[in-house]
Design a protein around this motif. Structure first.
Motif, short mmCIF file in Angstrom:
data_model
loop_
_atom_site.label_atom_id
_atom_site.label_comp_id
_atom_site.label_asym_id
_atom_site.label_seq_id
_atom_site.Cartn_x
_atom_site.Cartn_y
_atom_site.Cartn_z
N ILE A 144 -2.70 3.97 -3.00
CA ILE A 144 -2.53 3.06 -4.13
C ILE A 144 -2.18 1.69 -3.60
CG2 ILE A 144 -1.05 2.54 -6.09
CD1 ILE A 144 -1.02 5.56 -6.58
N VAL A 145 -2.90 0.68 -4.08
CA VAL A 145 -2.67 -0.69 -3.66
C VAL A 145 -2.06 -1.46 -4.84
CG1 VAL A 145 -3.75 -2.79 -2.78
CG2 VAL A 145 -4.63 -0.56 -2.08
N ILE A 146 -0.93 -2.11 -4.58
CA ILE A 146 -0.29 -2.93 -5.61
C ILE A 146 -0.43 -4.38 -5.18
CG2 ILE A 146 1.85 -3.39 -6.85
CD1 ILE A 146 2.76 -0.56 -6.07
N GLU A 147 -1.24 -5.12 -5.92
CA GLU A 147 -1.53 -6.52 -5.55
C GLU A 147 -0.94 -7.48 -6.58
OE1 GLU A 147 -5.75 -6.43 -3.14
OE2 GLU A 147 -5.78 -6.81 -5.28
N GLY A 148 -0.78 -8.72 -6.15
CA GLY A 148 -0.34 -9.77 -7.08
C GLY A 148 1.08 -9.56 -7.56
N CYS A 149 1.98 -9.20 -6.63
CA CYS A 149 3.39 -9.04 -7.00
C CYS A 149 4.03 -10.43 -7.12
CB CYS A 149 4.14 -8.24 -5.94
SG CYS A 149 3.36 -6.66 -5.58
N VAL A 165 2.49 7.85 -10.90
CA VAL A 165 2.51 8.20 -9.47
C VAL A 165 3.80 8.97 -9.25
CG1 VAL A 165 2.39 7.30 -7.12
CG2 VAL A 165 1.44 5.97 -9.00
N ARG A 166 3.70 10.14 -8.57
CA ARG A 166 4.93 10.90 -8.36
C ARG A 166 5.28 11.01 -6.89
NH1 ARG A 166 2.61 16.58 -10.80
NH2 ARG A 166 0.56 16.47 -9.85
N TRP A 167 6.50 11.46 -6.64
CA TRP A 167 7.01 11.67 -5.27
C TRP A 167 6.95 10.39 -4.42
CZ3 TRP A 167 9.74 15.67 -5.65
CH2 TRP A 167 9.29 16.83 -6.28
N VAL A 168 7.37 9.28 -4.99
CA VAL A 168 7.43 8.03 -4.21
C VAL A 168 8.83 7.92 -3.62
CG1 VAL A 168 7.21 5.52 -4.27
CG2 VAL A 168 5.72 6.93 -5.68
N VAL A 196 0.86 -1.19 0.00
CA VAL A 196 0.00 0.00 0.00
C VAL A 196 0.90 1.23 0.00
CG1 VAL A 196 -1.74 1.29 1.28
CG2 VAL A 196 -1.85 -1.18 1.23
N LEU A 197 0.64 2.14 -0.95
CA LEU A 197 1.42 3.38 -1.05
C LEU A 197 0.54 4.54 -0.63
CD1 LEU A 197 3.26 3.48 -4.48
CD2 LEU A 197 4.27 3.28 -2.23
N ASP A 198 1.08 5.40 0.19
CA ASP A 198 0.29 6.56 0.64
C ASP A 198 0.39 7.68 -0.39
OD1 ASP A 198 -1.23 8.20 2.11
OD2 ASP A 198 0.22 8.62 3.67
N LYS A 199 -0.01 7.39 -1.62
CA LYS A 199 0.06 8.37 -2.71
C LYS A 199 -1.21 8.23 -3.54
CE LYS A 199 4.36 9.65 -2.09
NZ LYS A 199 4.34 10.70 -1.13
N ASP A 200 -1.37 9.12 -4.51
CA ASP A 200 -2.48 8.92 -5.44
C ASP A 200 -1.98 9.09 -6.88
OD1 ASP A 200 -2.06 11.57 -5.23
OD2 ASP A 200 -4.11 12.14 -4.77
N ILE A 201 -2.81 8.64 -7.81
CA ILE A 201 -2.48 8.78 -9.24
C ILE A 201 -2.42 10.28 -9.54
CG2 ILE A 201 -3.31 8.28 -11.57
CD1 ILE A 201 -2.70 5.64 -10.37
N SER A 202 -1.41 10.69 -10.32
CA SER A 202 -1.10 12.12 -10.41
C SER A 202 -2.14 12.98 -11.12
CB SER A 202 0.25 12.29 -11.08
OG SER A 202 0.18 11.82 -12.41
N HIS A 203 -3.03 12.39 -11.89
CA HIS A 203 -4.05 13.18 -12.60
C HIS A 203 -5.41 12.55 -12.37
CE1 HIS A 203 -6.16 15.32 -15.75
NE2 HIS A 203 -5.08 16.04 -15.99
#
Length: 190
Positions: free
Chosen positions: A151-156, A101-104, A8-15
Motif C-alpha cells: 500500500i502506497v500513501i502519497e501526498g501526506c 488495512v489490518r495488522w499494521v 509504503v506499507l508492506d500490507k494489502d487491503i483486507s478484502h
C-alpha cells in the motif's frame, strides 16, 4: 528501483473487492480491534437451541454494524487498524465501501499518523472527524506475477518522507543497490 513520495506499507487491503485506489483519503487510525468486547472472567455459554444461536449471532452482527457506522459517520474513507478483524466485520466494511488495512504495526501507525496529521484512536466511541488524517492518494500496488502487494500513501500533508523502493532478482543485487544508494546519499550529505 523507484522513488515514492510518501509511505509504503508492506500490507494489502483486507478484502479483495474493496476499492484499491482512494483519492483524497480521510484516514482513521485505530488501535482497537474490530471484534465484540471480551469479558475479563472465564465463562461458559450454553446454547441449546437454534434461536439462542441466532440471537447471539445477531448481537455480534450489531456490534460490527455499530463499529462500521461510527467509522462511516466520522467521514473516514480508509480505516487502518493495528489489530485484525473478524471476517464478518471485513464483509460489512466491504459492503459499506470502506476499505481497511489490518495488522499494521505500532511504529508504522505512528509514522502514518504524523505524516497525515491523524490522531491514533484507542476506542470507537472517540472517533470523530477532527481525528482523521488526510492523504492525496492511497493505492495498492502489486508486482509481477507474485502475490506481493503493498500500500502506497502519497501526498501526506505533514511529511517530507520519501521511500526508495528497491526490487531485484536476488538478495545480492538488492544489497548492492542499497549500498550504492547509501553511498550516494552520504556523498550528497558530505
Amino acid at each position: 528501483t523507484c522513488l515514492v513520495n510518501g509511505i509504503v506499507l508492506d500490507k494489502d487491503i483486507s478484502h479483495p473487492q474493496m476499492n484499491k485506489n482512494i483519492k483524497d483519503a480521510k484516514i482513521a487510525i485505530l488501535t482497537c480491534p474490530f471484534e465484540p468486547p471480551k469479558p475479563k472472567t472465564k465463562h461458559k455459554v450454553d446454547i441449546d437451541s437454534a434461536e439462542k444461536y441466532k440471537a447471539l449471532q445477531d448481537q455480534e452482527k450489531k456490534y460490527f454494524a455499530d463499529m462500521v457506522q461510527l467509522c462511516k459517520d466520522s467521514g473516514a474513507s480508509l480505516v487502518i487498524c493495528q489489530w485484525g478483524f473478524d471476517d464478518e466485520a471485513n464483509h460489512l466494511l466491504m459492503q459499506n465501501e470502506l476499505p481497511a488495512v489490518r495488522w499494521v504495526g505500532g511504529v508504522e501507525l505512528e509514522l502514518i499518523a504524523i505524516a497525515c496529521n491523524a490522531r491514533i484512536v484507542p476506542r470507537f466511541k472517540e472517533l470523530s472527524a477532527d481525528k482523521l488524517g488526510t492523504a492525496g492518494r492511497v493505492y495498492e500496488e502489486s508486482f509481477g506475477t507474485t502475490k506481493d502487494r503493498m500500500i502506497v500513501i502519497e501526498g501526506c500533508p505533514n511529511s517530507k518522507a520519501v521511500t526508495v523502493f528497491v526490487r531485484g532478482g536476488n538478495k545480492m543485487i538488492l544489497d548492492e543497490a542499497k549500498r550504492s544508494l547509501h553511498d550516494a546519499i552520504c556523498v550528497v550529505r558530505n
